[in-house]
Motif scaffolding. Sequence first.
Motif, PDB file in Angstrom:
ATOM      1  N   ARG A  22       9.352  -5.224   7.423  1.00 24.94           N
ATOM      2  CA  ARG A  22       9.280  -4.412   6.197  1.00 24.94           C
ATOM      3  C   ARG A  22       9.766  -5.211   4.995  1.00 24.94           C
ATOM      4  O   ARG A  22       9.119  -5.219   3.933  1.00 24.94           O
ATOM      5  CB  ARG A  22      10.123  -3.146   6.366  1.00 24.94           C
ATOM      6  CG  ARG A  22      10.153  -2.257   5.134  1.00 24.94           C
ATOM      7  CD  ARG A  22      11.343  -1.341   5.088  1.00 24.94           C
ATOM      8  NE  ARG A  22      12.586  -2.089   5.018  1.00 24.94           N
ATOM      9  CZ  ARG A  22      13.746  -1.628   5.461  1.00 24.94           C
ATOM     10  NH1 ARG A  22      13.831  -0.429   6.025  1.00 24.94           N
ATOM     11  NH2 ARG A  22      14.831  -2.360   5.345  1.00 24.94           N
ATOM     12  N   ARG A  27       8.676  -4.101   1.050  1.00 27.68           N
ATOM     13  CA  ARG A  27       8.597  -2.643   1.016  1.00 27.68           C
ATOM     14  C   ARG A  27       9.989  -2.068   1.235  1.00 27.68           C
ATOM     15  O   ARG A  27      10.884  -2.751   1.735  1.00 27.68           O
ATOM     16  CB  ARG A  27       7.647  -2.146   2.109  1.00 27.68           C
ATOM     17  CG  ARG A  27       6.208  -2.609   1.842  1.00 27.68           C
ATOM     18  CD  ARG A  27       5.248  -2.152   2.898  1.00 27.68           C
ATOM     19  NE  ARG A  27       5.235  -0.698   2.993  1.00 27.68           N
ATOM     20  CZ  ARG A  27       4.541  -0.029   3.879  1.00 27.68           C
ATOM     21  NH1 ARG A  27       3.773  -0.677   4.741  1.00 27.68           N
ATOM     22  NH2 ARG A  27       4.578   1.283   3.929  1.00 27.68           N
ATOM     23  N   ARG A 149      -8.425   3.866   5.675  1.00 29.41           N
ATOM     24  CA  ARG A 149      -7.197   4.634   5.851  1.00 29.41           C
ATOM     25  C   ARG A 149      -7.107   5.653   4.735  1.00 29.41           C
ATOM     26  O   ARG A 149      -7.459   5.371   3.590  1.00 29.41           O
ATOM     27  CB  ARG A 149      -5.993   3.713   5.806  1.00 29.41           C
ATOM     28  CG  ARG A 149      -4.672   4.473   5.865  1.00 29.41           C
ATOM     29  CD  ARG A 149      -3.514   3.571   6.077  1.00 29.41           C
ATOM     30  NE  ARG A 149      -3.725   2.958   7.382  1.00 29.41           N
ATOM     31  CZ  ARG A 149      -3.050   1.909   7.833  1.00 29.41           C
ATOM     32  NH1 ARG A 149      -2.151   1.333   7.102  1.00 29.41           N
ATOM     33  NH2 ARG A 149      -3.298   1.412   9.012  1.00 29.41           N
ATOM     34  N   LEU A 150      -6.601   6.831   5.058  1.00 31.95           N
ATOM     35  CA  LEU A 150      -6.328   7.869   4.084  1.00 31.95           C
ATOM     36  C   LEU A 150      -4.905   8.332   4.313  1.00 31.95           C
ATOM     37  O   LEU A 150      -4.561   8.810   5.400  1.00 31.95           O
ATOM     38  CB  LEU A 150      -7.287   9.057   4.263  1.00 31.95           C
ATOM     39  CG  LEU A 150      -6.994  10.310   3.419  1.00 31.95           C
ATOM     40  CD1 LEU A 150      -7.155  10.013   1.936  1.00 31.95           C
ATOM     41  CD2 LEU A 150      -7.897  11.443   3.861  1.00 31.95           C
ATOM     42  N   ASN A 151      -4.037   8.140   3.363  1.00 29.32           N
ATOM     43  CA  ASN A 151      -2.659   8.627   3.456  1.00 29.32           C
ATOM     44  C   ASN A 151      -2.632  10.115   3.141  1.00 29.32           C
ATOM     45  O   ASN A 151      -3.184  10.539   2.126  1.00 29.32           O
ATOM     46  CB  ASN A 151      -1.731   7.863   2.506  1.00 29.32           C
ATOM     47  CG  ASN A 151      -1.560   6.422   2.931  1.00 29.32           C
ATOM     48  OD1 ASN A 151      -1.573   6.109   4.114  1.00 29.32           O
ATOM     49  ND2 ASN A 151      -1.414   5.544   1.969  1.00 29.32           N
ATOM     50  N   LEU A 152      -2.000  10.873   3.998  1.00 35.30           N
ATOM     51  CA  LEU A 152      -1.888  12.335   3.801  1.00 35.30           C
ATOM     52  C   LEU A 152      -0.495  12.733   3.411  1.00 35.30           C
ATOM     53  O   LEU A 152       0.459  12.109   3.715  1.00 35.30           O
ATOM     54  CB  LEU A 152      -2.295  13.058   5.083  1.00 35.30           C
ATOM     55  CG  LEU A 152      -3.698  12.751   5.593  1.00 35.30           C
ATOM     56  CD1 LEU A 152      -3.945  13.459   6.910  1.00 35.30           C
ATOM     57  CD2 LEU A 152      -4.734  13.191   4.565  1.00 35.30           C
TER      58      LEU A 152
END
Length: 152
Positions: A22, A27, A149-152
Motif C-alpha cells: 500500500r 495510498r 472495475r466499478l467501485n460501489l
Amino acid sequence: MDLRIATVEDSDHLAGLAVSFRNHLERTAPSDAQFQASIEYLLSAEDAAFYLAFEEGAAIGYVLQRYRFSMWAAGLEATIEDLFVSPDHRQGGVGRRLIAFALEQARAKGCATVCLDTNEHNAASTRIYTQLGFNAVSKRWNGRQIFFRLNL
C-alpha cells in the motif's frame, strides 16, 4: 529462499507486506487494521490461499491466489489477485518464483486456467507473466482481454 503456503500464524508477516505494498503505491487505504482483518479472513477462506517467500527468516514477498468454479473453463479457475515483493528483494527472481509456485498449487488443485490482471505500465510484472506463458489475447474470444472495475 523458502516458499510455502501461508497459515494463520503468518498473518502478521502478510499484513506487514500488504502495508508495504500500500505504501509503495502511495495510498492510505486500506488501513493497517483493515489489512490485518482481511488477511485473517482470507487465511480461513476455502477459496483463497497466500503463498509466502522467506529469506533468512524474513517474509520478503507474497502471492494471493483465489479459486472458483468457472463454467467457461468447465472446471476450477485460479485468479492471482496480488503479487508483491519487498523493494529490497526485487530483480532477483522472487516474483517469478512466487508466481511459479502459485501455478504449481493451481495445477495440484486441478485448475483448468489461471488468470490475473496487471497495470500495462508495470513492465516488471508484465515481463514475469509473459515469460511464464500468460497472454492477454483470448483464443476463446479472439481478442485482447480488458479488465473493467466499478467501485460501489
